[in-house]
Design an enzyme around this catalytic site. Structure first.
Site, short mmCIF file in Angstrom:
data_model
loop_
_atom_site.label_atom_id
_atom_site.label_comp_id
_atom_site.label_asym_id
_atom_site.label_seq_id
_atom_site.Cartn_x
_atom_site.Cartn_y
_atom_site.Cartn_z
CE1 TYR A 6 15.06 -11.73 47.97
CE2 TYR A 6 13.42 -9.98 47.90
CZ TYR A 6 14.75 -10.38 47.91
OH TYR A 6 15.75 -9.46 47.84
CD GLU A 47 17.32 -14.39 50.79
OE1 GLU A 47 17.10 -14.76 51.96
OE2 GLU A 47 17.80 -13.29 50.50
CE LYS A 53 30.25 -14.83 27.66
NZ LYS A 53 31.58 -14.91 28.30
CB THR A 110 27.73 -17.31 30.25
OG1 THR A 110 28.13 -17.74 28.95
CG2 THR A 110 28.89 -16.62 30.94
CG ASP A 141 34.78 -20.17 32.47
OD1 ASP A 141 33.74 -20.24 31.77
OD2 ASP A 141 35.17 -19.11 32.98
NE ARG A 193 23.68 -9.80 29.29
CZ ARG A 193 24.78 -10.03 28.56
NH1 ARG A 193 25.91 -10.33 29.14
NH2 ARG A 193 24.74 -9.95 27.25
C1 LIG Z 1 32.02 -14.38 29.47
C2 LIG Z 1 32.90 -15.19 30.35
C3 LIG Z 1 32.70 -15.24 31.74
C4 LIG Z 1 31.85 -14.28 32.53
O1 LIG Z 1 30.63 -14.04 32.19
P1 LIG Z 1 29.79 -12.75 32.67
O2 LIG Z 1 28.42 -13.24 32.47
O3 LIG Z 1 30.21 -11.65 31.77
O4 LIG Z 1 30.12 -12.49 34.10
C5 LIG Z 1 33.46 -16.13 32.47
N1 LIG Z 1 34.38 -16.91 31.88
C6 LIG Z 1 34.62 -16.85 30.57
C7 LIG Z 1 35.66 -17.74 29.98
C8 LIG Z 1 33.90 -15.98 29.75
O5 LIG Z 1 34.18 -15.91 28.44
#
Ligand SMILES: *Cc1c(COP(=O)(O)O)cnc(C)c1O
Length: 420
Positions: free
Chosen positions: A52, A54, A227, A224, A198, A233
């Site tokens: 933990y 936090e 990807k 993220t 994003d 993840r």
């Molecule tokens: C995949 C994605 C997310 C969210 O990711 P998660 O890990 O699935 O919550 C946010 N914004 C964009 C543009 C994405 O492609």
């Protein structure tokens, strides 16, 4: 105390083994997926999961965090170097929680957000009505031009001036072209909005230098890590120099939003795996990887177009293609099923202004991050395009099963680098 290992949980281990075999025998072509390195997987399975922590390094609500602090600070420092930003919060559990933190830091409930329409390739968390972002905030959207299927900045500017949003998102999940960060930043400055990039899908292309970085143009960057960045993840929020110049407390607001605003204890094993991923992405060969992902995807796009497939925007700048299947007389759902039978994993996807329903949309989305990690190159792209064409033109299970043998052979030739 008895300490079991995973193999002893036979029922569960069988499922994991089958999933491993599926991944080994088929091609992963969902553009948001990748194959992590053994080092990332190792970090994910360490004892750090037990702790933990936090709070933030040196300001924890639990004892015993001396070494956990080292791990988290290392992840932060590497993230800052990788994206050339002065601040990174590496605690978000995933991309959606990272985006939530931006809302909580920058907006009051009921205030207006402007994002790219989900139907045009945006993400749920950019204001879509079934997501927290559309439930607790007032949302407005920009889409893509009907003619070019690309973002039209004049249109975005008009909408921004009318809607006067507090926050503007730029980024998406199914947009095959580069984003004009600078163009968006002019609009955000004009209407006095925070601008958030994003880069969940394209983070790996940005750090590889294949796409421009938004760091100079936006206030906040979310991503993220799983990807194109090829890590565990997870998610992350960064604040840029520009963001700190606009609001010198923005970094503190983001920290407060992630914890205690949204999350409890950070997942330190996941943060360690993020640190591994950032180190891998800082190495020289990651540039080759990013470049090859895009080269492979462009080759795939060219081959498919020469086989009479219509690509949204007539091509791609990045790691994904959005294919409009209407001229091929097959729906996205059936195409996804047949390709899965052939051993090519993709997803059905709406195309801009899709006349069909989301459950059986007119398109599919494909991409090259994972098959490039396997080491595939342009000649494999030609072969994959041929296989996809024969399966989707003939539309028969028999053809798909025939294709599966060829895919399995390719998959064996480019076997995955790990066996966990
Ligand atoms: C995949 C994605 C997310 C969210 O990711 P998660 O890990 O699935 O919550 C946010 N914004 C964009 C543009 C994405 O492609």
């Amino acid at each position: 105390m008895k300490r079991n290992n995973l193999q002893e949980d036979k029922t569960l281990f069988e499922s994991i083994k089958k999933e491993r075999k599926r991944r080994n025998d088929t091609l992963e072509m969902i553009p948001s997926e990748n194959h992590t390195s053994p080092a990332v997987l190792e970090a994910m399975s360490t004892i750090l999961t037990d702790k933990y922590a936090e709070g933030y390094p040196k300001k924890r609500y639990y004892g015993g965090n001396e070494y956990i602090d080292e791990v988290e600070v290392l992840a932060q420092k590497r993230a800052q170097r990788l994206f050339n930003v002065p601040f990174a919060n590496v605690q978000p559990y995933s991309g959606s929680p990272a985006n939530m933190a931006v809302y909580l830091a920058c907006m009051e409930p009921g205030e207006k957000v402007l994002g790219m329409n989900l139907k045009a390739g945006g993400h749920l968390t950019h204001g879509w009505k079934v997501s927290f972002s559309g439930i607790y905030y007032d949302s407005a959207f920009y889409g893509v031009s009907e003619e070019t299927e690309r973002i039209d900045l004049e249109e975005v500017e008009k909408i921004a001036k009318k809607e006067k949003p507090k926050l503007i998102w730029v980024g998406g999940s199914a947009y095959p072209r580069e984003f004009d960060w600078k163009g968006f930043s002019k609009i955000a400055d004009e209407v006095g909005a925070y601008l958030a990039a994003d880069i969940a899908h394209i983070a790996g292309l940005i750090v590889a230098g294949v796409h421009d970085s938004p760091a100079k143009h936006v206030d906040v960057i979310t991503t993220t890590t799983h990807k194109t960045l090829r890590g565990p993840r997870g998610g992350m929020v960064m604040v840029t120099e520009k963001g700190l110049n606009k609001d010198s407390d923005l970094d503190k607001k983001i920290n407060k939003a992630v914890f205690p605003g949204l999350q409890g204890g950070p997942h330190e094993h996941q943060i360690a795996a993020k640190a591994v991923c950032f180190k891998e992405a800082l190495e020289d060969d990651f540039e080759d990887y990013g470049r090859k992902v895009v080269e492979n995807n462009k080759k795939l796009a060219d081959e498919l177009m020469s086989n009479d497939f219509r690509l949204v925007t007539d091509g791609t700048d990045n790691h994904l293609c959005l294919i409009d299947l209407r001229n091929k007389n097959i729906g996205g759902k059936k195409a996804e099923e047949l390709l899965e039978l052939a051993g090519i994993t993709i997803n059905k996807n709406s195309i801009p202004n899709d006349p069909a329903k989301p459950f059986n949309p007119s398109g599919i989305r494909i991409g090259t991050p994972a098959i490039t990690t396997r080491g595939m190159g342009e000649s494999e792209m030609v072969e994959i395009a041929q296989i996809m064409t024969s399966v989707l033109d003939k539309k028969s299970e028999k053809e798909a099963k025939k294709a599966r043998k060829k895919i399995k052979k390719m998959a064996e030739e480019f076997s995955l680098p790990y066996d966990i």
